[in-house]
Design an enzyme around this catalytic site. Structure first.
Site, PDB file in Angstrom:
ATOM      1  N   GLU A  61      15.571  22.453 -34.948  1.00 33.95           N
ATOM      2  CA  GLU A  61      14.445  21.294 -33.730  1.00 33.95           C
ATOM      3  C   GLU A  61      14.906  21.927 -32.087  1.00 33.95           C
ATOM      4  OE1 GLU A  61      13.714  18.365 -34.259  1.00 33.95           O
ATOM      5  OE2 GLU A  61      14.137  18.640 -36.178  1.00 33.95           O
ATOM      6  N   SER A 100      -5.034 -19.380 -66.395  1.00 32.57           N
ATOM      7  CA  SER A 100      -5.148 -20.780 -66.031  1.00 32.57           C
ATOM      8  C   SER A 100      -4.341 -21.354 -65.569  1.00 32.57           C
ATOM      9  CB  SER A 100      -5.527 -21.717 -67.536  1.00 32.57           C
ATOM     10  OG  SER A 100      -6.510 -21.104 -68.610  1.00 32.57           O
TER      11      SER A 100
END
Length: 670
Positions: free
Chosen positions: A84, A361
């Protein structure tokens, strides 16, 4: 002294004065920055409570097991620094060398990236700034980093960083990450394990060993190579570490977390969408969220969705999926959610709230029969059931026959299609769309067509929308908006949000009574009979046929794309959808809404209400001229059991004109 020399000295003096002034201004700005947030306690866990105020879930994103730097193995801190911010112990918060390299890369690529940020800058961005990629934000980030390096030591900054950063899989902080991935305390991590964790902050989901082992292994070995290059580990240690397996430990799933995960996801979505919270606030804000969840109902849903025997087998490469929502029609409180079958993930796709499919339906009560009743039609009103051709749109009943005329009650019991389409034409499509909107289902302009009568919608609906729509019938014509959140408080009880919305009348009570009567008969004697149980039930099934394309030419007449059942008892309303995520020639249903979804609905309701005494629907004495009597036999526990009318919802529209092609396709509903 020559004139040019004097001018040169003057210019140099002005530049030095400007630089000095700029430096003093920058120093004053940095000096005034407030970084006291670093001294505040780590974020608290947010707790989810059920409707009775019982704590049932702790948001995993809030769990931060603070670890002291002294308890972290050196291989871990070395790994993090190597990948990092390798010059972490050399710079003063901002690494000018790294920034120069990053700017050079940006110029060559012609784009702006996040390169060059130090560990201190990353901590500053996470705590004090937004994530927008602007020069102004980068300058503020640098200023905060310099201020932090002035007030705190390097080790303090590194410890705060490792305890606050996100490592994926719901783990905030290195202590939680060690538990999540290796089921260890952080002090016990080995070199290869430390490298796995150090690899995660860059892209937690992408490099998660639980999601992508190959990517995780490659990234871990990159971290180890950087450590070796920096002299943090020997060549021998490097060789042994890269040869080691990932070693992650997938812990047994917490049953309670799986049981409530879909519901908690819906709570987070609602808090973000309706109340403006951010996900980070919800995960780390230490709040108490009281929900509408009923533990007994959610338990019933979880049990049913774990029982594979209640669902079709599906195909080896794709599970037949399903979603369900159960709510209290009297309040709109959502009591339970099934977001899908199989293993779930945090904030994953929900087949209950995010799915959009054609309802077949099951949409007839909302688009046709509800608005017709509201206009004065009765369950006994006779409807046309003969050859029908409306501008080329020719719906057919499932048996390819016609009866001339049928009552509205009979049309809904047997799920005849021609009467529904004819009636929508009679009352007007706008009436159907308006009624649907009143019960919480707003349809796009593309649904202003007769196929909507049979659930042939352009975008579709979710089980949540269908449950909310039917809940208005169950609540005597009053719509209570479906919701999961009752209130949100701070950890010390200070109120932030409280749900107060009252129900809105959306139809006459008589309309709701008549619909309930008809839908009870649909369960007692019609296509929904598999939903019948030892208490009053009203509901409607729905099945969407496969598209009429070459791909599905070999599929049988009983094949389908989506299957639904939507219904209610006097206590609860529910909607169940079943289908494949991706329907193709090798993945489609061979069941109907009156089969699997109706059974799932029955099983959920039977278990959820097992300890609740059965009561009748609260309905008035029927009018003398109404052949359907809500009190008898519609309020019976379910009526006689008849053979399932499995194909009682089919239709095969045969429109002739190209202009009606889309409408014909949408009308292929059961």
């Amino acid at each position: 002294m020559s004139k040019w020399k004097r001018w040169g000295l003057l210019v140099c003096g002005m530049v030095l004065l400007g630089a000095l002034g700029g430096g003093l201004t920058s120093y004053a700005y940095v000096h005034k920055l407030d970084v006291s947030l670093l001294d505040q306690p780590l974020p608290e866990a947010t707790h989810i409570l059920d409707k009775n105020g019982v704590d049932i879930y702790q948001l995993s994103g809030s769990r931060i097991d603070a670890a002291r730097l002294a308890d972290m193995p050196k291989v871990l801190t070395d790994a993090v620094v190597a990948v990092e911010d390798r010059r972490f112990y050399e710079h003063k918060g901002v690494d000018l060398k790294s920034i120069t390299r990053a700017v050079a890369r940006d110029v060559l690529r012609g784009s702006y990236s996040e390169g060059g940020s130090t560990i201190t800058q990353q901590l500053a961005k996470n705590l004090f700034l937004t994530s927008d990629k602007t020069l102004g934000r980068k300058l503020k980030e640098a200023a905060y980093a310099i201020k932090m390096e002035t007030d705190y030591s390097k080790d303090e900054i590194l410890e705060m960083y490792l305890n606050r950063i996100y490592f994926g899989e719901g783990s905030w902080g290195v202590g939680a990450a060690a538990k999540t991935y290796f089921n260890k305390n952080v002090k016990d991590l080995t070199l290869p394990e430390a490298a796995v964790l150090a690899a995660l902050p860059k892209a937690p989901s992408h490099y998660s060993p639980f999601q992508n082992e190959e990517q995780a292994l490659e990234r871990r070995n990159t971290v180890l190579k950087l450590m070796a290059d920096e002299g943090k580990i020997t060549a021998e240690a490097y060789a042994q570490a890269v040869a080691a397996p990932l070693g992650t430990v997938k812990q047994a799933a917490d049953d309670s977390r799986e049981r409530y995960r879909s519901y908690v996801d819906a709570v987070i979505d609602e808090a973000v969408r309706l109340y403006g919270f951010t996900e980070e606030q919800l995960l780390t804000g230490g709040m108490r969220i009281t929900t509408e969840l009923d533990v007994s109902v959610q338990q019933a849903v979880a049990e049913v969705y774990r029982d594979d025997s209640l669902f079709p087998a599906g195909q080896p490469d794709q599970l037949i999926q399903s979603g369900a929502v159960i709510l209290d029609q009297k309040t709109g409180g959502i009591r339970a959610i099934a977001g899908g079958r199989g293993e779930s993930v945090f904030r994953g796709f929900s087949h209950a709230t995010q799915l959009k499919r054609q309802p077949g339906s099951s949409f007839k009560p909302i688009a046709v029969y509800g608005p017709a009743l509201e206009m004065g039609y009765k369950p006994g009103t006779m409807l046309y059931d003969g050859p029908l051709n409306i501008e080329g749109y020719q719906p057919q009943d499932w048996d390819h026959q016609t009866r001339g005329q049928v009552s509205m009650q009979e049309a809904i019991i047997s799920s005849w299609n021609i009467p529904a389409v004819w009636l929508l034409k009679e009352i007007g499509i706008d009436k159907g769309l308006s009624f649907a909107k009143s019960v919480g289902i707003s349809l796009p302009a593309g649904d202003r067509q007769l196929g909507t009568a049979l659930g042939g919608l352009s975008e579709g609906v979710s089980p949540l929308q269908m449950a909310q729509g039917f809940s208005a019938f169950a609540a005597k014509g009053v719509l209570h908006p479906a919701h999961t959140i009752a209130k949100i408080e701070t950890s010390d009880g200070h109120p932030l949000i409280a749900y107060k919305e009252a129900g809105t009348p959306v139809m006459k009570p008589e309309t709701a009574y008549a619909m309930t009567s008809m839908l009870q008969q649909a369960v007692a004697r019609g296509t929904g009979k598999n939903a019948a149980m030892n208490r009053p039930v009203a509901g409607k099934s729905g099945t969407t046929q496969l598209p009429d394309t070459k791909e599905f030419e070999g599929a049988g007449s009983g094949s389908a794309k989506d299957a639904w059942f939507v219904g209610y008892t006097p206590e609860l309303t529910g909607a169940v959808w079943v289908g494949y995520d991706k329907t193709d020639s090798g993945h489609y249903l061979t069941t109907s809404g009156g089969a699997v979804p109706a059974v799932v609905f029955r099983e959920i309701m039977s278990r959820a209400l097992a300890k609740v005494p059965a009561v009748l629907f609260d309905m008035p004495i029927p009018a003398a001229d109404d052949p359907v009597k809500p009190g008898n036999p519609a309020n019976s526990a379910g009526g006689p059991q008849q053979d399932l009318l499995r194909n009682g919802e089919k239709s095969q529209p045969k429109g002739q004109e190209k202009a009606r092609a889309k409408e014909r396709e949408r009308g292929k509903e059961r």
